[in-house]
Write an enzyme that holds these catalytic residues in place. Structure first.
Site, PDB file in Angstrom:
ATOM      1  CE  LYS A 107       3.240  -1.744   3.382  1.00  0.00           C
ATOM      2  NZ  LYS A 107       4.346  -2.532   2.685  1.00  0.00           N
ATOM      3  N   GLY A 165      13.347   3.793  -8.962  1.00  0.00           N
ATOM      4  CA  GLY A 165      12.559   4.588  -8.453  1.00  0.00           C
ATOM      5  C   GLY A 165      13.183   5.453  -7.192  1.00  0.00           C
ATOM      6  CB  SER A 210       1.351  -2.933  -4.706  1.00  0.00           C
ATOM      7  OG  SER A 210       2.218  -3.067  -3.822  1.00  0.00           O
ATOM      8  CB  SER A 254      10.535  -5.266   4.580  1.00  0.00           C
ATOM      9  OG  SER A 254      10.585  -5.541   3.292  1.00  0.00           O
ATOM     10  CD  GLU A 292      14.371   5.854  -3.081  1.00  0.00           C
ATOM     11  OE1 GLU A 292      13.249   5.688  -2.792  1.00  0.00           O
ATOM     12  OE2 GLU A 292      15.233   6.664  -3.268  1.00  0.00           O
ATOM     13  CG  ASP A 320      10.606   8.481  -4.717  1.00  0.00           C
ATOM     14  OD1 ASP A 320      10.566   7.125  -4.896  1.00  0.00           O
ATOM     15  OD2 ASP A 320       9.578   8.684  -3.773  1.00  0.00           O
TER      16      ASP A 320
HETATM   17  C1  LIG Z   1       5.372  -1.993   1.921  1.00  0.00           C
HETATM   18  C2  LIG Z   1       6.721  -2.638   1.884  1.00  0.00           C
HETATM   19  C3  LIG Z   1       7.983  -2.158   1.869  1.00  0.00           C
HETATM   20  C4  LIG Z   1       7.951  -0.461   2.074  1.00  0.00           C
HETATM   21  O1  LIG Z   1       7.157  -0.138   3.046  1.00  0.00           O
HETATM   22  P1  LIG Z   1       7.017   1.497   3.215  1.00  0.00           P
HETATM   23  O2  LIG Z   1       6.342   1.732   4.590  1.00  0.00           O
HETATM   24  O3  LIG Z   1       5.904   1.663   2.236  1.00  0.00           O
HETATM   25  O4  LIG Z   1       8.213   2.179   3.025  1.00  0.00           O
HETATM   26  C5  LIG Z   1       8.938  -2.881   1.999  1.00  0.00           C
HETATM   27  N1  LIG Z   1       8.848  -4.282   2.074  1.00  0.00           N
HETATM   28  C6  LIG Z   1       7.681  -4.790   1.899  1.00  0.00           C
HETATM   29  C7  LIG Z   1       7.914  -6.232   2.102  1.00  0.00           C
HETATM   30  C8  LIG Z   1       6.664  -4.086   1.673  1.00  0.00           C
HETATM   31  O5  LIG Z   1       5.703  -4.912   1.944  1.00  0.00           O
END
Ligand SMILES: *Cc1c(COP(=O)(O)O)cnc(C)c1O
Length: 326
Positions: free
Chosen positions: A57, A212, A82, A308, A208, A214
């Site tokens: 992010k 959830g 969050s 991620s 996902e 969606d």
């Molecule tokens: C935010 C986040 C996601 C999901 O990313 P999106 O862009 O909202 O789809 C996945 N893994 C981690 C660790 C995140 O912080």
């Protein structure tokens, strides 16, 4: 709807990669012999758990904030998150000398709240189940002239997130499959733009939480499905719907959306820690879990897994791995 919004393009991802250069880490791509043997495939992990503040992010937040004009820089940024987006905005704002206000849920992991404060962010707490964070965020923005940077539904955020997959393809070449965690779709939409530009034949899956789905329902039905906040250990993907910028890109470029259960996430977190010596947060394991579930389809293929993030406090990590308790 689609014609009203300017969708992000791969050119925007390239521009973002120049803006974040020297600020974001070029994260390592890791492999595991044990895992390759298990899958009978060549698997590459793009390790955003080693990104600054511990998740991809930072890429999107830094890209968005570095485009602020003089007035926006003075008035500051507001974000609701969050956790990881909060830290990403707080750190980016600090690096760029911009004041930051972060709206966080009452049950956000303590480690994420503390880290956000540690980066100098002004934290405002709300109740995840009874209050509307988007409303709180936009009220702050209106009252104080702050610029709201949402966690996923923003062209500059999507462009920044796409730089992780861009780096992956530039390092390992084209792939047969790529598995990407999915919350609101910023990471998946950005990854999709990089994938179609650099590895057009790659089968791209968003993954996902099962609790959830969606995104899967939206993808398969062709319009954005809204759900209640899902109860899952994957706190980075507790989103209620895809976005108006992310959905059209996902709809156009992604092959399918898969799901992973909390048990599958825990099992992969455990594998990654014990065999690869890396700590992955539950949400960060979504892609890995779905790849494991579908490993028969991956035999003899070249596979990318986007890890991620790695932000989880050690106690919670140990509890999850030892007992499966949340
Ligand atoms: C935010 C986040 C996601 C999901 O990313 P999106 O862009 O909202 O789809 C996945 N893994 C981690 C660790 C995140 O912080």
């Amino acid at each position: 709807m689609q014609s009203e919004v300017m969708l992000t393009t791969y050119q925007d991802v390239i521009a973002a990669s120049h803006r974040i250069k020297g600020h974001a880490h070029k994260t390592p791509v890791m492999t595991s012999k044990t895992l390759n043997d298990d899958f009978g495939a060549e698997v590459f992990f793009k390790c955003e758990n080693f990104q600054r503040m511990g998740a991809f992010k930072f890429r999107g937040a830094f890209n968005a904030l570095s485009k602020f004009d003089e007035r926006q820089r003075k008035s500051g940024v507001v974000a609701f998150s969050s956790g990881n987006h909060a830290q990403a905005v707080a750190l980016s704002a600090k690096l760029l000398g911009i004041p930051a206000t972060i709206v966080m849920p009452h049950d956000a992991p303590e480690v994420k709240v503390e880290a956000t404060k540690g980066y100098g962010g002004n934290v405002v707490i709300y109740n995840r189940y009874t209050e509307d964070r988007e409303k709180i965020g936009s009220e702050l923005a209106n009252q104080h002239g702050m610029t709201l940077i949402p966690p996923y539904d923003h062209p500059d955020v999507i462009a920044g997130q796409g730089t992780a997959a861009k780096e992956l393809f530039e390092e390992v070449g084209e792939l047969d499959f790529l598995f990407v965690p999915l919350g609101g779709g910023g990471l998946l939409a950005g990854s999709a733009l990089a994938t179609r530009a650099l590895s057009p034949g790659c089968t791209l899956f968003g993954v996902e939480p099962e609790a959830g789905n969606d995104g899967q329902r939206s993808f398969r039905s062709g319009s954005i499905v809204h759900i209640e906040t899902p109860k899952t250990i994957a706190d980075g993907a507790q989103t209620q719907h895809l976005g108006r910028y992310t959905f059209p890109i996902i709809q156009r470029e992604v092959d399918d959306i898969l799901t992973a259960s909390d048990d599958q996430l825990i099992e992969r977190m455990s594998f990654a820690a014990s065999r690869m010596k890396i700590v992955i947060e539950p949400t960060g394991c979504l892609g890995f879990a779905a790849a494991k579930e579908n490993k028969n389809q991956l035999r003899s293929k070249k596979v990318g897994i986007l890890v991620s993030g790695g932000n989880i406090d050690l106690k919670r990590f140990c509890n999850l791995v030892e007992t499966g308790l949340v």
